[in-house]
Design a protein around this motif. Structure first.
Motif, mmCIF file in Angstrom:
data_model
loop_
_atom_site.group_PDB
_atom_site.id
_atom_site.type_symbol
_atom_site.label_atom_id
_atom_site.label_comp_id
_atom_site.label_asym_id
_atom_site.label_seq_id
_atom_site.Cartn_x
_atom_site.Cartn_y
_atom_site.Cartn_z
ATOM 1 N N LYS A 40 -46.189 49.845 14.765
ATOM 2 C CA LYS A 40 -46.937 48.811 15.493
ATOM 3 C C LYS A 40 -47.998 49.396 16.422
ATOM 4 C CE LYS A 40 -43.413 45.199 15.116
ATOM 5 N NZ LYS A 40 -44.056 44.682 13.884
ATOM 6 N N VAL A 43 -50.960 49.859 14.243
ATOM 7 C CA VAL A 43 -51.497 48.534 13.917
ATOM 8 C C VAL A 43 -52.260 47.953 15.114
ATOM 9 C CG1 VAL A 43 -50.871 46.131 13.409
ATOM 10 C CG2 VAL A 43 -49.802 47.992 12.142
ATOM 11 N N GLU A 47 -56.140 46.815 15.125
ATOM 12 C CA GLU A 47 -56.525 45.425 15.422
ATOM 13 C C GLU A 47 -57.403 45.326 16.660
ATOM 14 O OE1 GLU A 47 -52.843 43.003 13.300
ATOM 15 O OE2 GLU A 47 -52.756 43.372 15.473
ATOM 16 N N ALA A 53 -54.511 45.174 9.802
ATOM 17 C CA ALA A 53 -53.417 46.084 9.484
ATOM 18 C C ALA A 53 -52.087 45.358 9.543
ATOM 19 C CB ALA A 53 -53.408 47.273 10.440
ATOM 20 N N ALA A 55 -47.788 46.435 9.786
ATOM 21 C CA ALA A 55 -46.723 47.437 9.856
ATOM 22 C C ALA A 55 -45.639 47.066 8.851
ATOM 23 C CB ALA A 55 -46.137 47.494 11.265
#
Length: 249
Positions: A40, A43, A47, A53, A55
């Protein structure tokens, strides 16, 4: 057209850098790691920069886990046509101290993982008549003390890559390998700790042996991966590129 990429072992280090770079290049990126929550961070960074993206938690050495992960990526991001097989672990030891578990664990993540992931994703590449497989090898493929398992796995990645190039080329799919030299990651920091050396001292000693007089960073590998994953690299296949600050035998 937005391409979907899967990067394994993308929660940190080289994998995270590659995932971030591919997203910056406009791809939707599946950040695949054993621990989904660990992905995360990558990600969030993607973002925040305006990218897309997801996870995904998966054990690349487990056939069912890989199948489920690829199915989820296809459903949520789109059919994956770029795959970076980066997931890897270290279980270093001299041969006489190395256990069967040390050997199997490294082989399973690197080689079995790359095989399972590529086999699962290639159908999407063939259907799209476009695909890019980028496998992470290492300068250790040339041999490295205390790494009989890792060296064998990384040499195996090169043979695997060349065979993929032969088999998949007619479908518009290329396969290449990157063989990093000394890259500043948690893995190399762990190696320094294992041999009882300060990491900065370890890096200085390494840099002294490298022609460009510095150690590498994950971004150095990400730049090369971005090229190999690009449309423009369509006539480059079956190659092993040593990204090591100098020539390797």
């Amino acid at each position: 057209m937005t391409r979907t990429a899967i990067v394994t072992g993308a929660a940190r280090g080289i994998g995270a850098a590659i995932a971030t770079r591919l997203a910056a290049d406009g791809m939707a990126v599946a950040v695949l790691d054993l621990d989904e929550s660990a992905g995360k961070t990558t990600v969030d960074a993607i973002e925040t920069a305006g990218g897309t993206a997801l996870a995904v938690g998966a054990d690349v050495a487990d056939e069912a886990s890989v199948a489920a992960a690829v199915e989820r990526v296809s459903a949520e991001l789109g059919a994956p046509t770029v795959l970076v097989n980066n997931a890897g672990i270290l279980r270093d030891n001299l041969l006489f101290k190395m256990t069967v578990d040390d050997w199997d664990a490294v082989m399973n993540v690197h080689l079995r993982g790359a095989f399972l992931m590529t086999r699962a994703v290639q159908q999407h590449m063939v259907a799209a008549k476009f695909g890019r497989v980028v496998n992470l090898s290492s300068t250790s493929a040339l041999g490295n003390r205390g790494q009989a398992n890792y060296s064998a796995a990384k040499a195996g990645m090169q043979g695997f890559t060349k065979t993929l190039a032969f088999e998949l080329g007619k479908f518009g799919v290329t396969a290449n390998a990157i063989a990093p030299g000394f890259i500043e990651t948690e893995m190399t920091a762990a190696t320094a700790a294992r041999i009882g050396m300060d990491f900065d001292e370890f890096k200085r000693a390494a840099a002294a042996q490298i022609p460009v007089n510095r150690t590498g960073t994950p971004d150095d590998i990400a730049h090369t991966a971005a090229f190999l994953a690009s449309e423009g690299a369509g006539f480059v296949s079956g190659q092993v590129i040593y990204v090591a600050g100098g020539p390797k035998d």
